[in-house]
Design a protein around this motif. Structure first.
Motif, PDB file in Angstrom:
ATOM      1  N   VAL A  84      -7.877  -0.424 -10.546  1.00 36.49           N
ATOM      2  CA  VAL A  84      -6.783   0.311  -9.920  1.00 36.49           C
ATOM      3  C   VAL A  84      -5.558  -0.603  -9.871  1.00 36.49           C
ATOM      4  CG1 VAL A  84      -6.025   1.540  -7.846  1.00 36.49           C
ATOM      5  CG2 VAL A  84      -8.457   1.545  -8.481  1.00 36.49           C
ATOM      6  N   ALA A  85      -4.494  -0.214 -10.559  1.00 38.27           N
ATOM      7  CA  ALA A  85      -3.246  -0.986 -10.525  1.00 38.27           C
ATOM      8  C   ALA A  85      -2.496  -0.657  -9.235  1.00 38.27           C
ATOM      9  CB  ALA A  85      -2.381  -0.638 -11.733  1.00 38.27           C
ATOM     10  N   PHE A  86      -1.773  -1.652  -8.708  1.00 39.13           N
ATOM     11  CA  PHE A  86      -0.965  -1.403  -7.516  1.00 39.13           C
ATOM     12  C   PHE A  86       0.408  -2.055  -7.678  1.00 39.13           C
ATOM     13  CE2 PHE A  86      -3.660  -5.071  -6.634  1.00 39.13           C
ATOM     14  CZ  PHE A  86      -2.776  -6.028  -6.151  1.00 39.13           C
ATOM     15  N   SER A  87       1.408  -1.439  -7.043  1.00 37.66           N
ATOM     16  CA  SER A  87       2.791  -1.908  -7.143  1.00 37.66           C
ATOM     17  C   SER A  87       3.049  -3.046  -6.155  1.00 37.66           C
ATOM     18  CB  SER A  87       3.756  -0.752  -6.886  1.00 37.66           C
ATOM     19  OG  SER A  87       3.543  -0.224  -5.592  1.00 37.66           O
ATOM     20  N   LYS A  88       4.133  -3.772  -6.410  1.00 34.22           N
ATOM     21  CA  LYS A  88       4.459  -4.902  -5.546  1.00 34.22           C
ATOM     22  C   LYS A  88       5.076  -4.413  -4.239  1.00 34.22           C
ATOM     23  CE  LYS A  88       9.035  -5.974  -7.349  1.00 34.22           C
ATOM     24  NZ  LYS A  88       9.886  -7.023  -7.834  1.00 34.22           N
ATOM     25  N   GLY A  89       4.971  -5.268  -3.227  1.00 33.62           N
ATOM     26  CA  GLY A  89       5.560  -4.991  -1.923  1.00 33.62           C
ATOM     27  C   GLY A  89       6.730  -5.922  -1.680  1.00 33.62           C
ATOM     28  N   ARG A  90       7.146  -6.020  -0.436  1.00 36.46           N
ATOM     29  CA  ARG A  90       8.232  -6.917  -0.059  1.00 36.46           C
ATOM     30  C   ARG A  90       7.659  -8.260   0.380  1.00 36.46           C
ATOM     31  NH1 ARG A  90       9.645  -2.290   2.863  1.00 36.46           N
ATOM     32  NH2 ARG A  90       9.288  -3.452   4.779  1.00 36.46           N
ATOM     33  N   LYS A  91       8.455  -9.308   0.232  1.00 32.91           N
ATOM     34  CA  LYS A  91       8.037 -10.650   0.627  1.00 32.91           C
ATOM     35  C   LYS A  91       7.639 -10.650   2.108  1.00 32.91           C
ATOM     36  CE  LYS A  91       9.251 -15.426  -0.027  1.00 32.91           C
ATOM     37  NZ  LYS A  91       8.181 -15.793  -0.927  1.00 32.91           N
ATOM     38  N   GLY A  92       6.511 -11.288   2.408  1.00 33.87           N
ATOM     39  CA  GLY A  92       6.021 -11.376   3.780  1.00 33.87           C
ATOM     40  C   GLY A  92       5.051 -10.265   4.152  1.00 33.87           C
ATOM     41  N   GLN A  93       4.926  -9.249   3.319  1.00 34.32           N
ATOM     42  CA  GLN A  93       3.989  -8.171   3.614  1.00 34.32           C
ATOM     43  C   GLN A  93       2.566  -8.568   3.239  1.00 34.32           C
ATOM     44  OE1 GLN A  93       5.716  -4.794   1.434  1.00 34.32           O
ATOM     45  NE2 GLN A  93       6.022  -3.825   3.425  1.00 34.32           N
ATOM     46  N   THR A  94       1.606  -7.935   3.873  1.00 33.78           N
ATOM     47  CA  THR A  94       0.210  -8.116   3.521  1.00 33.78           C
ATOM     48  C   THR A  94      -0.184  -7.048   2.509  1.00 33.78           C
ATOM     49  OG1 THR A  94      -0.546  -6.690   5.310  1.00 33.78           O
ATOM     50  CG2 THR A  94      -0.381  -9.036   5.792  1.00 33.78           C
ATOM     51  N   LEU A  95      -1.307  -7.281   1.853  1.00 31.26           N
ATOM     52  CA  LEU A  95      -1.871  -6.323   0.913  1.00 31.26           C
ATOM     53  C   LEU A  95      -3.077  -5.687   1.591  1.00 31.26           C
ATOM     54  CD1 LEU A  95      -1.933  -5.138  -1.977  1.00 31.26           C
ATOM     55  CD2 LEU A  95      -3.424  -7.061  -2.590  1.00 31.26           C
ATOM     56  N   ILE A  96      -3.140  -4.372   1.613  1.00 32.70           N
ATOM     57  CA  ILE A  96      -4.234  -3.641   2.244  1.00 32.70           C
ATOM     58  C   ILE A  96      -5.036  -2.934   1.164  1.00 32.70           C
ATOM     59  CG2 ILE A  96      -4.831  -1.791   3.865  1.00 32.70           C
ATOM     60  CD1 ILE A  96      -1.661  -2.691   4.750  1.00 32.70           C
ATOM     61  N   ILE A  97      -6.344  -3.186   1.132  1.00 30.40           N
ATOM     62  CA  ILE A  97      -7.232  -2.526   0.172  1.00 30.40           C
ATOM     63  C   ILE A  97      -8.254  -1.754   0.993  1.00 30.40           C
ATOM     64  CG2 ILE A  97      -8.825  -2.777  -1.763  1.00 30.40           C
ATOM     65  CD1 ILE A  97      -6.865  -5.764  -1.032  1.00 30.40           C
ATOM     66  N   ALA A  98      -8.128  -0.441   1.026  1.00 30.44           N
ATOM     67  CA  ALA A  98      -9.028   0.415   1.792  1.00 30.44           C
ATOM     68  C   ALA A  98     -10.003   1.088   0.830  1.00 30.44           C
ATOM     69  CB  ALA A  98      -8.233   1.462   2.562  1.00 30.44           C
ATOM     70  N   TYR A 131     -11.207  -1.348   5.655  1.00 29.40           N
ATOM     71  CA  TYR A 131      -9.816  -1.704   5.398  1.00 29.40           C
ATOM     72  C   TYR A 131      -9.772  -3.221   5.292  1.00 29.40           C
ATOM     73  CZ  TYR A 131      -8.276   2.995   6.417  1.00 29.40           C
ATOM     74  OH  TYR A 131      -8.072   4.344   6.370  1.00 29.40           O
ATOM     75  N   ASN A 132      -9.350  -3.734   4.170  1.00 20.99           N
ATOM     76  CA  ASN A 132      -9.310  -5.158   3.890  1.00 20.99           C
ATOM     77  C   ASN A 132      -7.854  -5.575   3.780  1.00 20.99           C
ATOM     78  OD1 ASN A 132     -12.308  -5.385   3.207  1.00 20.99           O
ATOM     79  ND2 ASN A 132     -11.600  -3.705   1.941  1.00 20.99           N
ATOM     80  N   GLU A 133      -7.451  -6.558   4.582  1.00 22.43           N
ATOM     81  CA  GLU A 133      -6.062  -6.991   4.583  1.00 22.43           C
ATOM     82  C   GLU A 133      -5.967  -8.427   4.098  1.00 22.43           C
ATOM     83  OE1 GLU A 133      -3.861  -5.948   7.997  1.00 22.43           O
ATOM     84  OE2 GLU A 133      -2.278  -7.372   7.566  1.00 22.43           O
ATOM     85  N   VAL A 134      -5.117  -8.663   3.110  1.00 19.94           N
ATOM     86  CA  VAL A 134      -4.912  -9.985   2.538  1.00 19.94           C
ATOM     87  C   VAL A 134      -3.533 -10.469   2.968  1.00 19.94           C
ATOM     88  CG1 VAL A 134      -4.791 -11.320   0.411  1.00 19.94           C
ATOM     89  CG2 VAL A 134      -6.346  -9.364   0.561  1.00 19.94           C
ATOM     90  N   TRP A 155     -17.000   6.167  -4.927  1.00 17.78           N
ATOM     91  CA  TRP A 155     -16.034   5.469  -4.089  1.00 17.78           C
ATOM     92  C   TRP A 155     -14.632   5.990  -4.356  1.00 17.78           C
ATOM     93  CZ3 TRP A 155     -12.312   2.742  -6.775  1.00 17.78           C
ATOM     94  CH2 TRP A 155     -12.612   2.435  -8.102  1.00 17.78           C
ATOM     95  N   SER A 156     -13.750   5.761  -3.391  1.00 21.11           N
ATOM     96  CA  SER A 156     -12.327   6.025  -3.543  1.00 21.11           C
ATOM     97  C   SER A 156     -11.587   4.865  -2.885  1.00 21.11           C
ATOM     98  CB  SER A 156     -11.936   7.376  -2.930  1.00 21.11           C
ATOM     99  OG  SER A 156     -12.303   7.443  -1.576  1.00 21.11           O
ATOM    100  N   MET A 157     -10.333   4.674  -3.271  1.00 16.63           N
ATOM    101  CA  MET A 157      -9.600   3.500  -2.803  1.00 16.63           C
ATOM    102  C   MET A 157      -8.135   3.833  -2.590  1.00 16.63           C
ATOM    103  SD  MET A 157      -9.027  -0.109  -4.876  1.00 16.63           S
ATOM    104  CE  MET A 157     -10.729  -0.620  -4.762  1.00 16.63           C
ATOM    105  N   THR A 158      -7.558   3.215  -1.562  1.00 13.85           N
ATOM    106  CA  THR A 158      -6.125   3.274  -1.325  1.00 13.85           C
ATOM    107  C   THR A 158      -5.646   1.842  -1.137  1.00 13.85           C
ATOM    108  OG1 THR A 158      -6.313   5.430  -0.255  1.00 13.85           O
ATOM    109  CG2 THR A 158      -4.301   4.182   0.177  1.00 13.85           C
ATOM    110  N   ILE A 159      -4.544   1.501  -1.792  1.00 17.18           N
ATOM    111  CA  ILE A 159      -3.972   0.160  -1.688  1.00 17.18           C
ATOM    112  C   ILE A 159      -2.563   0.303  -1.144  1.00 17.18           C
ATOM    113  CG2 ILE A 159      -3.324  -1.930  -2.950  1.00 17.18           C
ATOM    114  CD1 ILE A 159      -5.443  -1.100  -5.059  1.00 17.18           C
TER     115      ILE A 159
END
Length: 173
Positions: A84-98, A131-134, A155-159
């Motif tokens: 599953v590809a995911f787009s970039k966020g803003r600097k300082g944000q965490t990455l959430i993989i649910a 919910y996994n937060e990096v 399975w299903s996933m949301t990032i």
């Protein structure tokens, strides 16, 4: 109520295997448990929560993010492995993989470029969601989450991307 509240006596369903700054939570409102980091690092320590999945939605519905979090990628119900590809966020944000899964077996998720991986046990007759937060350098970049799963596991996933979790000190609450 946010899913980042504290409870005791719950089993751990997720482990960050590369960096200690990954956190895992279910969408159960009363769950929170801390784990010990596996490596010494200046990153924040890992936190993890889990809860019984008696009221979990079907695996056909990908997990939802909090309203304050931004969608970066989503995978509808899948069996076996996929990426599953995911787009970039803003600097300082965490990455959430649910991840939500159902079926007898265990899924393994590897996330690049942050080099984090975790596994999640799945049960045949109920769905479970973690919910996994990096929260470490590079979590604001885009990338790919690769899933290895037996064909019997659905399975299903949301990032997403979000603000760092404010941790409660252990022993309070």
């Amino acid at each position: 109520m946010p899913r980042w509240t504290r409870a005791t006596g719950l089993s751990l369903l997720c482990a960050a295997t590369v960096f200690p700054a990954a956190a895992c939570t279910t969408d159960h409102p009363d769950a929170r448990q801390a784990t010990q980091p596996r490596h010494s690092s200046s990153a924040r320590p890992a936190t993890a929560t889990s809860a019984p999945s008696t009221a979990q939605p079907s695996v056909q519905i990908p997990p939802e993010l909090d309203v304050s979090e931004t969608l970066a990628g989503r995978q509808e119900m899948t069996s076996g492995g996929a990426s599953v590809a995911f787009s970039k966020g803003r600097k300082g944000q965490t990455l959430i993989i649910a991840v939500r899964c159902q079926g007898e077996g265990k899924i393994k998720v590897s996330v690049r470029p942050v080099q984090v991986s975790f596994s999640q046990p799945c049960v045949a007759d109920e769905s479970s969601t973690n919910y996994n937060e990096v929260d470490l350098t590079g979590a604001d970049r885009g990338g790919v989450a690769s899933v290895e799963a037996p064909s019997a596991v659905h399975w299903s996933m949301t990032i997403g991307h979000g603000a760092p979790v404010q941790e409660e000190p252990l022993g309070q609450g």
